[in-house]
Each structure stands twice: as structure tokens, then as C-alpha cells.
Design an enzyme around this catalytic site. Sequence first.
Site, mmCIF file in Angstrom:
data_model
loop_
_atom_site.group_PDB
_atom_site.id
_atom_site.type_symbol
_atom_site.label_atom_id
_atom_site.label_comp_id
_atom_site.label_asym_id
_atom_site.label_seq_id
_atom_site.Cartn_x
_atom_site.Cartn_y
_atom_site.Cartn_z
ATOM 1 C CE1 TYR A 58 -3.142 -2.945 0.372
ATOM 2 C CE2 TYR A 58 -3.490 -2.358 2.667
ATOM 3 C CZ TYR A 58 -3.763 -3.171 1.591
ATOM 4 O OH TYR A 58 -4.661 -4.201 1.728
ATOM 5 C CD GLN A 264 -18.497 13.807 9.362
ATOM 6 O OE1 GLN A 264 -17.952 13.825 8.247
ATOM 7 N NE2 GLN A 264 -18.081 14.560 10.367
#
Length: 308
Positions: A58, A264
Site C-alpha cells: 500500500y 463521519q
Amino acid sequence: MAVQAPCIQLNDGNTIPIVALGTGRGTAKESDSIDEVRQAVYWAIEAGYRHIDTAAVYQDEEQVGQGIAEAIANGLVTREELFVTTKLWNDKHARDQVVPALQESLKKLGLDYIDLYLIHFPIATKPDDSPDNIDYLETWQGMQDARQLGLARSIGVSNFNATQITRLVSNSYIRPVINQIEVNPTNTQEPLVAHCQSLGIAVMAYSPFGFVVSRGQTGAPPPRSDDPTLTALANKYRKSVGQILLRYLIDRGLIPIPKSTNKQRIAQNIDLFDFQLTFEEVAAINQFNKNHRVIDISDWKDYPNYPN
């Protein structure tokens, strides 16, 4: 309010939180700052996550480590309260390459040990991504070395098929604790999941949303986020469709790895423990299965140990 995921016990006695933040950048745009990974890790720990999943390939282990260090420095968590997973890439499969590769990952992460180290794929490649013929049984010897040295508390695999799992278990003195594979509504992997669980090997599920989250692929199979089955469940439990899909995996005994850089949504993706799907609801989601992967690895189909 922070929500912490429960833990389950692995076959080596260690425990693992049953939701992990994914940090792979496979869908990131080139214009996206890699610093968003550091921020996502911090927000996740703030939201109650105690399990962070990364990998050498990654190329964001440093940013993951920075997010962890910042959270520890600010008193949100201690190192001992965190569970960090990283993975060995395909071009480091020789036994004598495994420990140095892990040491390099630890250096980037700023950690003394990793909680879980995985062989990312059973496929071995050379640095130029051409095929290599190193047997994953040799690689596993290196993984066992890493565990004996205390650099990895637990060791496991990723993207192994049932035959490969059986062969590995039959030829090793430390059994893998995890097989991390793609699982979602269009790729439910029921036989492989059952096989792993029958051997006491837990399953981590990457790409948990499948094609429900729009990925721009043409011809991708349903469901989508407006599917009546999924929206009915979301309305029933007063959750988002994404939360329904994550709970579906948990109710199958899996460890989902949702990935987000939105504060969120990161919090939403762990808010999963005030409801539970019924057996019939899990079965209804299983009906979407088409054995269709989100992550296409067919470029390696002619390589030794390709997990078809």
C-alpha cells in the site's frame, strides 16, 4: 460517542477486534494526498477502532504509523490496546527475506512488533512482477521465524484458496490464525469461509461493500445501494445500507475491513453493535452471490500458486 468492536480469540490464544480500518489506496485518485491515511487512522482510533489493517504494497505504512503515534501521544489509546495488521508482498517470499521485510515494515510504522503479519498472496514474484517459483510453504517458514522472534504476535495468510489452506495446515507447526479474503454480497465465498472456520482459522473480509459502493465498473453485478432488499433492512434497523453489509459479515463470523477517509463514515462503519441480522436476512444477502470479485487478480492467472 466512540464505539469499540468486541474481540474474538484466535487459534493461538491472542484476541482480535472484529472490525478493522482498511488503509489500502487502490481507489485513491492520484490527486488525493497520502496524508489522508494518517488523518483517517487518527479519526478511526478517536471513533473507537482498535484494529488497523495495512500492507507493504500500500506504500502508506509510514502514514499509518504517524496516525497511530499521534493518537498515542494525545492519550487516545496505548500501543497495547491497538491491533495492527500488515502484509508481506509477493517479491519477498524466500524464507530469508521475510524477517527483513517485516523489520522494514515495523520501521515505517514506528512499531516494535506487529499484532498480525500476513502473506499477502500465495503467489511469489520477482521484483519486476514476473513469476517466481518460491513455494508458499517456504515463505511460511519465514513467517514462523518472525513469530518466534517476537516481531509478529500472530501470523496468517491472505487470498489463499481452500486447497492451499489445507496444504499449509498439514505442513506447518504453527497454524495460520487468519485468511484475509474478499467477501461481499456478490462474492460471498461460503465454501472457503466454512473451510477456514472448520480449521479454526478466522476470516477477515476486504472489499466488504462489493459493488454496492459505486466503483465505476461497467457490467458489475447487483446489488446497488438502492436495492429493495438492502433498503428494507436499512429502514428496519435504522442504519445505512453500508452498515447492513458490515453487520451481515459480522453475523457470518467474519471480520470486515471497511475503508474510508471520511470522518463521519469512519465512525458510522463501526457503529454496528446495537442490532443483529436474522439468519433469514443473512441468507437473503447471500442470494446476491455471483462469485464476482471486486479486486481482479487475473493478471497473475498463469503464475505458480495462483489461487483460482
